[in-house]
Design a protein around this motif. Structure first.
Motif, short mmCIF file in Angstrom:
data_model
loop_
_atom_site.label_atom_id
_atom_site.label_comp_id
_atom_site.label_asym_id
_atom_site.label_seq_id
_atom_site.Cartn_x
_atom_site.Cartn_y
_atom_site.Cartn_z
N THR A 11 -66.49 67.90 59.86
CA THR A 11 -65.85 69.13 59.40
C THR A 11 -64.86 68.83 58.28
O THR A 11 -64.83 69.52 57.27
N ALA A 12 -64.06 67.81 58.43
CA ALA A 12 -63.09 67.44 57.40
C ALA A 12 -63.79 67.03 56.12
O ALA A 12 -63.37 67.40 55.03
N LEU A 13 -64.87 66.31 56.24
CA LEU A 13 -65.63 65.87 55.07
C LEU A 13 -66.25 67.06 54.36
O LEU A 13 -66.22 67.16 53.14
N ALA A 14 -66.80 68.00 55.11
CA ALA A 14 -67.47 69.16 54.53
C ALA A 14 -66.50 70.07 53.77
O ALA A 14 -66.88 70.69 52.80
N SER A 15 -65.25 70.16 54.22
CA SER A 15 -64.32 71.07 53.56
C SER A 15 -63.46 70.37 52.51
O SER A 15 -62.59 70.99 51.93
N ALA A 16 -63.68 69.10 52.26
CA ALA A 16 -62.90 68.36 51.27
C ALA A 16 -63.55 68.52 49.89
O ALA A 16 -64.53 67.88 49.58
N TYR A 17 -62.98 69.42 49.09
CA TYR A 17 -63.47 69.63 47.74
C TYR A 17 -62.31 70.12 46.88
O TYR A 17 -61.29 70.58 47.39
N GLU A 18 -62.48 70.02 45.60
CA GLU A 18 -61.48 70.48 44.64
C GLU A 18 -61.90 71.86 44.13
O GLU A 18 -63.10 72.17 44.11
N LEU A 19 -60.96 72.67 43.70
CA LEU A 19 -61.31 73.96 43.12
C LEU A 19 -62.25 73.79 41.94
O LEU A 19 -63.13 74.62 41.71
N SER A 20 -62.10 72.70 41.21
CA SER A 20 -62.97 72.46 40.05
C SER A 20 -64.42 72.18 40.46
O SER A 20 -65.31 72.26 39.64
N ASP A 21 -64.66 71.87 41.74
CA ASP A 21 -66.02 71.65 42.24
C ASP A 21 -66.78 72.96 42.40
O ASP A 21 -68.00 72.97 42.44
N ILE A 22 -66.06 74.07 42.50
CA ILE A 22 -66.70 75.37 42.70
C ILE A 22 -67.29 75.84 41.38
O ILE A 22 -66.58 76.03 40.40
N VAL A 23 -68.60 76.02 41.37
CA VAL A 23 -69.30 76.46 40.16
C VAL A 23 -69.72 77.92 40.28
O VAL A 23 -69.70 78.66 39.30
N SER A 24 -70.10 78.33 41.46
CA SER A 24 -70.53 79.71 41.67
C SER A 24 -70.27 80.10 43.12
O SER A 24 -69.86 79.27 43.93
N ALA A 25 -70.53 81.36 43.42
CA ALA A 25 -70.34 81.84 44.78
C ALA A 25 -71.37 82.92 45.08
O ALA A 25 -71.92 83.55 44.18
N ARG A 26 -71.58 83.10 46.36
CA ARG A 26 -72.52 84.11 46.82
C ARG A 26 -71.88 84.81 48.01
O ARG A 26 -71.28 84.16 48.86
N ILE A 27 -71.98 86.11 48.04
CA ILE A 27 -71.56 86.85 49.22
C ILE A 27 -72.83 87.17 49.98
O ILE A 27 -73.76 87.76 49.43
N GLU A 28 -72.87 86.73 51.23
CA GLU A 28 -74.00 87.03 52.10
C GLU A 28 -73.54 88.07 53.12
O GLU A 28 -72.51 87.89 53.77
N THR A 29 -74.29 89.14 53.24
CA THR A 29 -73.95 90.21 54.16
C THR A 29 -75.15 91.09 54.41
O THR A 29 -76.10 91.07 53.63
N CYS A 30 -75.10 91.83 55.49
CA CYS A 30 -76.15 92.82 55.71
C CYS A 30 -75.83 94.02 54.82
O CYS A 30 -74.72 94.17 54.32
#
Length: 107
Positions: A11-30
């Protein structure tokens, strides 16, 4: 005990990222039931989210609304639930993650 330690490490490894790593986003919803019960989140998803750069909305039957942050290879960096937020908080969250609104002519 070993399972718990392993889970915490992953869990710690999966959430370890920098804001600069974010390239895009997706909202998933019904599109229906879950979203209709959350009118402020629905307003954000339907009216505000499409106005942000590098953001898409993906409708998945039965899915609770979540923001999925992606890296350059479309790998998931983090998944954030939106159900407990209001419209203003959703917009603030998106902006804190580095997303800006498109120019008016791009809508």
């Amino acid at each position: 005990m070993k399972v718990l330690v392993l889970f915490c490490a992953v869990t710690a490894l999966a959430s370890a990222y920098e804001l600069s790593d974010i390239v895009s986003a997706r909202i998933e919803t019904c599109r229906g039931c879950s979203l209709n019960r959350l009118p402020k989140v629905k307003q954000f998803v339907m009216e505000d989210a499409p106005s942000y750069e590098r953001m898409e909305v993906k409708f998945i039957t039965g899915a609770l609304p979540e923001l999925v942050l992606l890296d350059a290879n479309d790998h998931e960096l983090e998944r954030l639930p939106l159900s407990q937020l209001d419209r203003e908080q959703c917009n603030k969250l998106i902006q804190e993650k580095g997303f800006t609104k498109k120019q008016k002519s791009e809508f």
